[in-house]
Design an enzyme around this catalytic site. Structure first.
Site, PDB file in Angstrom:
ATOM      1  N   HIS A 284     -50.872  59.072  57.449  1.00 46.37           N
ATOM      2  CA  HIS A 284     -50.979  59.763  58.738  1.00 46.37           C
ATOM      3  C   HIS A 284     -50.862  58.849  59.941  1.00 46.37           C
ATOM      4  O   HIS A 284     -50.478  59.285  61.014  1.00 46.37           O
ATOM      5  CB  HIS A 284     -52.218  60.659  58.764  1.00 46.37           C
ATOM      6  CG  HIS A 284     -51.980  61.883  57.944  1.00 46.37           C
ATOM      7  ND1 HIS A 284     -52.337  61.944  56.620  1.00 46.37           N
ATOM      8  CD2 HIS A 284     -51.313  63.019  58.211  1.00 46.37           C
ATOM      9  CE1 HIS A 284     -51.926  63.102  56.122  1.00 46.37           C
ATOM     10  NE2 HIS A 284     -51.305  63.776  57.063  1.00 46.37           N
TER      11      HIS A 284
ATOM     12  N   GLU B   8     -47.022  72.603  48.491  1.00 45.38           N
ATOM     13  CA  GLU B   8     -47.135  71.149  48.309  1.00 45.38           C
ATOM     14  C   GLU B   8     -47.778  70.800  46.968  1.00 45.38           C
ATOM     15  O   GLU B   8     -48.031  69.648  46.668  1.00 45.38           O
ATOM     16  CB  GLU B   8     -47.893  70.509  49.478  1.00 45.38           C
ATOM     17  CG  GLU B   8     -49.174  71.198  49.862  1.00 45.38           C
ATOM     18  CD  GLU B   8     -49.772  70.709  51.182  1.00 45.38           C
ATOM     19  OE1 GLU B   8     -49.431  69.623  51.643  1.00 45.38           O
ATOM     20  OE2 GLU B   8     -50.610  71.450  51.724  1.00 45.38           O
TER      21      GLU B   8
ATOM     22  N   ASP C 243     -46.885  65.743  50.153  1.00 42.82           N
ATOM     23  CA  ASP C 243     -47.772  65.898  49.002  1.00 42.82           C
ATOM     24  C   ASP C 243     -47.015  66.346  47.762  1.00 42.82           C
ATOM     25  O   ASP C 243     -47.318  65.898  46.662  1.00 42.82           O
ATOM     26  CB  ASP C 243     -48.893  66.888  49.335  1.00 42.82           C
ATOM     27  CG  ASP C 243     -49.994  66.220  50.146  1.00 42.82           C
ATOM     28  OD1 ASP C 243     -50.369  65.085  49.808  1.00 42.82           O
ATOM     29  OD2 ASP C 243     -50.461  66.818  51.134  1.00 42.82           O
TER      30      ASP C 243
ATOM     31  N   CYS D 106     -41.933  71.023  56.150  1.00 40.42           N
ATOM     32  CA  CYS D 106     -42.587  70.251  57.200  1.00 40.42           C
ATOM     33  C   CYS D 106     -42.988  68.863  56.710  1.00 40.42           C
ATOM     34  O   CYS D 106     -43.617  68.107  57.434  1.00 40.42           O
ATOM     35  CB  CYS D 106     -43.784  70.997  57.772  1.00 40.42           C
ATOM     36  SG  CYS D 106     -45.008  71.402  56.527  1.00 40.42           S
TER      37      CYS D 106
HETATM   38  C1  PEP Z   1     -47.082  67.523  53.479  1.00 40.42           C
HETATM   39  O1  PEP Z   1     -47.896  67.352  52.577  1.00 40.42           O
HETATM   40  O2  PEP Z   1     -45.848  67.454  53.323  1.00 40.42           O
HETATM   41  C2  PEP Z   1     -47.532  67.826  54.845  1.00 40.42           C
HETATM   42  C3  PEP Z   1     -46.683  68.148  55.786  1.00 40.42           C
HETATM   43  O3  PEP Z   1     -48.852  67.744  55.103  1.00 40.42           O
HETATM   44  P1  PEP Z   1     -49.651  66.379  55.330  1.00 40.42           P
HETATM   45  O4  PEP Z   1     -48.636  65.280  55.521  1.00 40.42           O
HETATM   46  O5  PEP Z   1     -50.505  66.571  56.535  1.00 40.42           O
HETATM   47  O6  PEP Z   1     -50.422  66.245  54.066  1.00 40.42           O
HETATM   48 MG    MG Z   2     -49.957  67.859  52.766  1.00 38.51          MG
END
Ligand code: PEP
Ligand code: MG
Length: 571
Positions: A189, A431, A455, A502
């Site tokens: 993140h 995911e 994920d 996403c």
């Molecule tokens: C993902 O897992 O692709 C996602 C967009 O969520 P995060 O990166 O916040 O886990």
């Molecule tokens: Mg995720």
């Protein structure tokens, strides 16, 4: 000169002096004091140093960010001089013969606990201020040499073991020209936030922190994933010219800001952005984003001492919806866990946090937290085009349970006379492999899918997204991943739903031709990836990419897929 390799996490090139960031340990170890007067003098000296520091920060904030933002430091100065805090600390030192740090820590904790238990939001905020001020004084009492990321006031490149998302959020773009860390991957993140702050970054270098001293000259090449320590003049000149050509390229892309996203053969797709805070919306619009495809609401819960109230959340969601002026905004409900911690929830440490009690699993158990968020979202829904999305859904049962809670809160609000939009689409993140495999069944009950490849890849390949030692297994182009993505998109289309993505893969130049060919409807990515993606898609034919995708699904390895994409798109 030393040249080390890491993972290119945020595009761009930065050249500046190193600022090494190590987290301080505020633990007070010495309780008994020999010399009480000495301790009181030590406290006075620490208060003086803290005052000088705060005056300077206040002044700088006033000049750069205005009076309003500077007020917070005024309130810190008031705490520092408040006899209601300082007198009991001095009394405690004298009465109990204890060290200044021990007396301060104990006394301040009592006040903090008291403020935290008050109903008033104002007093609760005071608790956070008092915690900050206490740390500042303790830093001087314990002789710690620490400058927090938010206090950096000259152009630097931050070098750290790792940066937490809240450290990253505090980085001031004006001064922090780039950063590089020992650990982390492209989808950790802090990397994701670096992209939204548009700060060039290289992560996962394994050892940069041990190789760099404060003040070394550093080049961070976030395009190729290189970090150069004390480069030669010739190298600096080479990178300056690379920096210029990248800036020219960015200017070219900017011409596409207000254009739709259309392939060479006339197929429209939607390019959306991922955001972490309402402030990120400016970057979305500036980069020509057509929607917000993922609003990671967990950042609203982080960087504070307690859960955000319904009102705080309502205001944040309303702000994003209003700023997006009717364009779709997909808000993801709380996805805490994994690398995103909430210390104040005091959850037990887990052996496998990415496989543990997180996201919707936590929300279904802590319904108090979940319902507050759902109410805030529902109330905000009348201010724009809201879509709600649940993260980490593994079973239909979880989706149904979460949806039922949403429906319950909606009925309550309506019976209380509060307006709620009737057109809120409800979707899930795909995911977890089980959900991808069962997408045909999910598609009958959800309005949309958003594929969370960050994920999905780690769970499919059993390779921790944060662990650079297994990053070779973290393979977006592996045919196994492409086949899962295809299953999800096809399942959505058969039921007349839309499918987006996403995860970071949606903005990846190698993946985009494949995803266009697989029929993805919405691509949601870091705002800075939108214009390069739009430019790339305008040069691709969807029909040709469909043929490419069919071939890729039949390849044996990720490397073969990459080779195929390169060959086809180079033509
Ligand atoms: C993902 O897992 O692709 C996602 C967009 O969520 P995060 O990166 O916040 O886990
Ligand atoms: Mg995720």
């Amino acid at each position: 000169m030393n040249n080390i390799k890491g993972i290119a996490a945020s595009a761009g090139i930065a050249i500046a002096r190193a600022f090494t960031l190590e987290h301080p340990d505020y633990t007070v170890t010495t309780q008994k004091a020999e010399n009480v007067n000495g301790e009181i003098a030590k406290l006075d000296a620490a208060l003086d140093k803290s005052r000088t520091e705060l005056e300077a920060i206040k002044e700088r904030t006033r000049q750069e960010l205005g009076e309003k933002k500077a007020e917070i430091f005024e309130s810190h100065l008031l705490i520092l001089d408040d006899p209601e805090l300082i007198t009991p600390v001095k009394d405690k030192i004298a009465a109990e013969s204890v060290t200044a740090e021990y007396a301060l820590n104990e006394t301040a904790e009592q006040f903090i606990k008291m403020f935290e238990n008050m109903k008033s939001a104002y007093l609760q905020e005071r608790a956070a201020d008092m915690r900050d001020v206490t740390k500042r004084i303790l830093k001087h009492l314990l002789g710690l040499n620490y400058v927090s990321p938010s206090e950096i006031n000259e152009e630097v490149i931050v070098i750290a073991e790792d940066l937490t998302p809240s450290d990253t959020a505090q980085l001031n773009r004006k001064y922090v020209k780039g950063f590089t860390t020992n650990i982390g991957g492209r989808t950790s993140h802090s990397a994701i936030m670096a992209r939204s702050l548009e700060i060039p970054a290289v992560v996962g270098t394994k050892n940069v922190l041990s190789l760099v001293k404060n003040g070394d000259l550093i080049i961070v090449d976030g395009l190729e994933g290189n970090v150069l320590i004390n480069p030669s003049e010739a190298m600096v000149a080479e990178y300056r010219s690379k920096q210029e050509s990248y800036a020219k390229q960015v200017e070219e892309w900017r011409k596409l800001r207000n254009e739709p996203t259309v392939s060479k053969d006339g197929v429209h797709v939607e390019l959306a952005a991922n955001i972490g805070t309402p402030n990120d919306v400016a970057g979305v619009l500036d980069n020509g984003g057509e929607a917000v495809g993922l609003y990671r609401t967990e950042f609203l819960y982080m960087g504070r001492d307690k859960l955000p109230s319904e009102e705080i959340q309502y205001n944040a969601y309303k702000t994003v919806l209003e700023k997006m002026e009717g364009k779709p905004v997909v808000v993801r409900t709380l996805d805490i866990g994994g690398d995103k911690e909430l210390p104040y929830l005091d959850l037990p440490k887990e052996m496998n946090p990415f496989l543990g009690f997180r996201a919707v699993r936590l929300c279904l158990e802590r319904q108090d937290i979940f319902r507050t968020q759902l109410r805030a979202l529902l109330r905000a829904s009348v201010h724009g085009n809201l879509r709600i999305m649940f993260p980490m859904i593994a079973t239909l049962g979880e989706f149904r349970e979460a949806k039922a809670l949403l429906e319950e809160e909606k009925s309550k609000l309506i019976s209380e006379g509060t307006a709620v939009s009737e057109n809120i689409q409800l979707g899930i993140m795909v995911e977890i492999p089980s959900t991808a495999v069962m997408a045909d069944q999910f598609a009958k009950e959800v309005d949309f899918f958003s594929i969370g490849t960050n994920d999905l890849i780690q769970y499919t390949m059993a390779a921790d997204r944060m662990n650079e030692r297994v990053s070779y297994l973290y393979q977006p182009y592996n045919p196994a991943i492409l086949r899962l993505v295809k299953m999800v998109i096809d399942a959505a289309h058969r039921e007349g739903r839309w499918a987006g993505m996403c995860g970071e893969m949606a903005g990846d130049a190698i993946a985009i031709p494949l995803l266009l060919g697989l029929g993805l409807d919405e691509f949601s990515m870091s705002a800075t990836s939108i214009l390069p993606a739009r430019s790339q898609i305008s040069r691709l034919s969807r029909a040709e990419m469909q043929e490419l995708a069919v071939k890729a699904l039949d390849m044996r390895t990720a490397e073969e897929v990459v080779e195929l994409v390169r060959q086809v798109t180079a033509k």
